[in-house]
Design a protein around this motif. Structure first.
Motif, PDB file in Angstrom:
ATOM      1  N   LEU A 141       0.826  -1.213   0.000  1.00 52.79           N
ATOM      2  CA  LEU A 141       0.000   0.000   0.000  1.00 52.79           C
ATOM      3  C   LEU A 141       0.854   1.253   0.000  1.00 52.79           C
ATOM      4  N   VAL A 142       1.945   1.268   0.798  1.00 51.80           N
ATOM      5  CA  VAL A 142       2.785   2.469   0.869  1.00 51.80           C
ATOM      6  C   VAL A 142       3.370   2.803  -0.498  1.00 51.80           C
ATOM      7  N   ALA A 143       3.718   1.760  -1.273  1.00 52.86           N
ATOM      8  CA  ALA A 143       4.257   1.995  -2.612  1.00 52.86           C
ATOM      9  C   ALA A 143       3.157   2.445  -3.573  1.00 52.86           C
ATOM     10  N   LEU A 144       1.961   1.855  -3.443  1.00 55.01           N
ATOM     11  CA  LEU A 144       0.857   2.236  -4.322  1.00 55.01           C
ATOM     12  C   LEU A 144       0.473   3.698  -4.120  1.00 55.01           C
ATOM     13  N   ALA A 152      -0.649  11.136 -10.667  1.00 51.56           N
ATOM     14  CA  ALA A 152      -1.509  12.317 -10.657  1.00 51.56           C
ATOM     15  C   ALA A 152      -0.706  13.576 -10.944  1.00 51.56           C
ATOM     16  N   ARG A 153       0.472  13.671 -10.328  1.00 54.47           N
ATOM     17  CA  ARG A 153       1.296  14.865 -10.525  1.00 54.47           C
ATOM     18  C   ARG A 153       1.747  14.979 -11.980  1.00 54.47           C
ATOM     19  N   ALA A 154       2.193  13.860 -12.551  1.00 58.74           N
ATOM     20  CA  ALA A 154       2.689  13.889 -13.929  1.00 58.74           C
ATOM     21  C   ALA A 154       1.565  14.189 -14.920  1.00 58.74           C
ATOM     22  N   LEU A 155       0.429  13.520 -14.746  1.00 52.43           N
ATOM     23  CA  LEU A 155      -0.674  13.716 -15.686  1.00 52.43           C
ATOM     24  C   LEU A 155      -1.323  15.081 -15.523  1.00 52.43           C
ATOM     25  N   ARG A 156      -1.314  15.603 -14.305  1.00 49.69           N
ATOM     26  CA  ARG A 156      -1.804  16.972 -14.110  1.00 49.69           C
ATOM     27  C   ARG A 156      -0.938  17.956 -14.891  1.00 49.69           C
ATOM     28  N   ALA A 157       0.387  17.751 -14.849  1.00 47.18           N
ATOM     29  CA  ALA A 157       1.285  18.625 -15.605  1.00 47.18           C
ATOM     30  C   ALA A 157       1.064  18.490 -17.107  1.00 47.18           C
ATOM     31  N   THR A 280      18.967  11.347 -15.430  1.00 52.22           N
ATOM     32  CA  THR A 280      17.563  11.746 -15.415  1.00 52.22           C
ATOM     33  C   THR A 280      17.421  13.113 -14.771  1.00 52.22           C
ATOM     34  N   ILE A 281      16.617  13.962 -15.385  1.00 53.51           N
ATOM     35  CA  ILE A 281      16.240  15.228 -14.746  1.00 53.51           C
ATOM     36  C   ILE A 281      15.139  14.930 -13.739  1.00 53.51           C
ATOM     37  N   VAL A 282      15.397  15.237 -12.481  1.00 49.62           N
ATOM     38  CA  VAL A 282      14.408  15.013 -11.434  1.00 49.62           C
ATOM     39  C   VAL A 282      13.405  16.146 -11.398  1.00 49.62           C
ATOM     40  N   LYS A 283      13.916  17.378 -11.458  1.00 47.69           N
ATOM     41  CA  LYS A 283      13.025  18.535 -11.406  1.00 47.69           C
ATOM     42  C   LYS A 283      13.779  19.781 -11.834  1.00 47.69           C
ATOM     43  N   THR A 284      13.028  20.785 -12.208  1.00 46.33           N
ATOM     44  CA  THR A 284      13.579  22.103 -12.492  1.00 46.33           C
ATOM     45  C   THR A 284      12.865  23.111 -11.609  1.00 46.33           C
ATOM     46  N   ILE A 285      13.626  24.028 -11.041  1.00 47.41           N
ATOM     47  CA  ILE A 285      13.073  25.105 -10.220  1.00 47.41           C
ATOM     48  C   ILE A 285      13.692  26.398 -10.718  1.00 47.41           C
ATOM     49  N   VAL A 326      17.078   8.606  -0.047  1.00 47.97           N
ATOM     50  CA  VAL A 326      15.777   7.949   0.025  1.00 47.97           C
ATOM     51  C   VAL A 326      14.974   8.378  -1.195  1.00 47.97           C
ATOM     52  N   TYR A 327      14.392   7.396  -1.876  1.00 40.04           N
ATOM     53  CA  TYR A 327      13.569   7.687  -3.053  1.00 40.04           C
ATOM     54  C   TYR A 327      12.109   7.704  -2.647  1.00 40.04           C
ATOM     55  N   ARG A 328      11.437   8.820  -2.905  1.00 37.18           N
ATOM     56  CA  ARG A 328      10.016   8.958  -2.623  1.00 37.18           C
ATOM     57  C   ARG A 328       9.344   9.769  -3.723  1.00 37.18           C
ATOM     58  N   GLU A 329       8.339   9.166  -4.336  1.00 36.39           N
ATOM     59  CA  GLU A 329       7.459   9.891  -5.256  1.00 36.39           C
ATOM     60  C   GLU A 329       8.224  10.627  -6.356  1.00 36.39           C
TER      61      GLU A 329
END
Length: 394
Positions: A141-144, A152-157, A280-285, A326-329
């Motif tokens: 469940l924690v992984a799901l 949701a975050r990716a598809l919202r973007a 991999t690009i994790v994020k841009t700010i 630690v890898y999260r989300e």
């Protein structure tokens, strides 16, 4: 396709606007109604008009917006018909086998909270049933929950980009050309209808390609970690890099927001186009990009080469550290990530700074040289870090 005709009371229910107000708005030309022929399109546009009224806009200005085609929204209801929420949480729980509280949590993560009405659509329940099957197959469940949040975050973007780009490059040009509202609605519906069938297969194609790549990369990474004796549960070994533009705030003040935005877009596009395959690009700010790679050698070689490639001003700078996180989300957290972020803050424009762990991991190199700059105080870290300036081997 003929529009779905509904009654005035159904239009009021769909839009949340009293029937008397709907009739008045129809007379004033704010919503498209042909005589007494109410449609789902009219109800959808009335819903938008109601929101604009709540924000203080006058009916006169909204009527002008309708005539100019700026409120050409109702066609969306034809492309994405909304379903009524008729299934309560207890019924959804019975049908899916999930606890009502978990359904509420999952729906909130998906961006469709049900706390207010405690009701779902058939599509909502189908989605919950699919997630229940994943849990039943043994997925934790924690992984799901993390996976749902990432989806949701990716598809919202993606959805936001689709809508904004459609507005900028389709809707606005039609407005400037003076296309009348009816013709505009028809043209936008036609374009959107042609584009929509492409989105799902395209996303499936891209997803499959990346999934195959990351499965292979994950197997290699785990094997290397096993050979190195690294058995830390819940942590991943990575090279963490931050790259940004020195003096970007001053550049923005001098050149203006639009020029600064154009520069950032060119900068990020160049980063994306030149990265080694495993990075991999994790994020841009803003002007800052966070990159991870399981291979510190190719990442450092790329960083040194990139600074020679990107010749615009202000100059980029890079900080790289090799450690665990630690890898999260779809993101990485921990002391080593924070350390790499502090390293880039100490770099000068056109400089790649790396830590001792990067130098040790690379070892002997045919392409790189490392000039020690000594132990350096980094904000938030009690002990100085041994840093090196990486450059091409001469």
């Amino acid at each position: 396709m003929p529009e779905e005709v509904i009654t005035l009371s159904e239009a009021a229910e769909r839009s949340g606007v009293p029937a008397s107000t709907l009739k008045r708005w129809a007379r004033q030309g704010v919503i498209p109604v042909d005589g007494e022929r109410w449609t789902v399109t009219a109800a959808a546009q009335a819903r938008v008009v109601a929101r604009m009224r709540e924000r203080g806009h006058s009916l006169g200005s909204l009527g002008a917006a309708v005539r100019e085609g700026r409120l050409a929204f109702g066609f969306v209801e034809e492309l994405f018909p909304s379903a009524a929420r008729t299934i309560d949480l207890d019924e959804a729980a019975r049908r899916t086998g999930l606890e009502p509280e978990l359904i509420e949590r999952l729906m909130a993560l998906l961006g469709t909270p049900v706390a207010g009405e405690h009701a779902l659509t058939e599509q909502d329940v189908d989605a919950m049933a699919g997630l229940a099957r994943v849990l039943g197959a043994g997925f934790p469940l924690v992984a799901l929950l993390q996976l749902v949040r990432v989806y949701a975050r990716a598809l919202r973007a993606i959805a936001e980009a689709e809508v904004r780009l459609f507005h900028l490059y389709v809707h606005e040009p039609l407005i400037r050309e003076g296309v009348d509202a009816d013709e505009m609605a028809e043209e936008m519906e036609g374009l959107a209808g042609d584009l929509l069938p492409l989105t799902t297969p395209l996303m499936e194609y891209i997803h499959t390609r990346y999934l195959r790549f990351y499965i292979e990369q994950d197997v290699v990474g785990h094997m290397e970690a096993e050979f190195a004796g690294d058995k830390q549960i819940g942590r991943v070994s990575m090279a963490f890099a931050f790259i940004d533009l020195t003096g970007f705030t001053r550049y923005t003040e001098e050149e203006g927001d639009e020029e600064a935005l154009d520069l950032v877009e060119r900068f990020v596009e160049t980063v994306e186009a030149t990265l080694p395959a495993e990075a991999t690009i994790v994020k841009t700010i803003g002007d800052e990009v966070m990159i991870v790679s399981p291979d510190p050698t190719t990442l450092t070689e790329w960083a040194v080469g990139f600074l020679g490639l990107f010749q615009e001003r202000p100059q980029p700078r890079v900080g790289i550290h090799f450690g665990t996180a630690v890898y999260r989300e779809a993101d990485y957290f921990g002391t080593d990530v924070n350390l790499s972020h502090r390293v880039v803050a100490r770099a000068l424009g056109g400089e790649v700074l790396v830590t001792r762990t990067v130098v040790d991991a690379i070892g002997s190199s045919d392409y790189l040289e490392f000039d020690p700059i000594g132990a350096t105080e980094l904000k938030g870290f009690p002990e100085p870090a041994e840093l090196f300036s990486a450059r091409p081997k001469t």
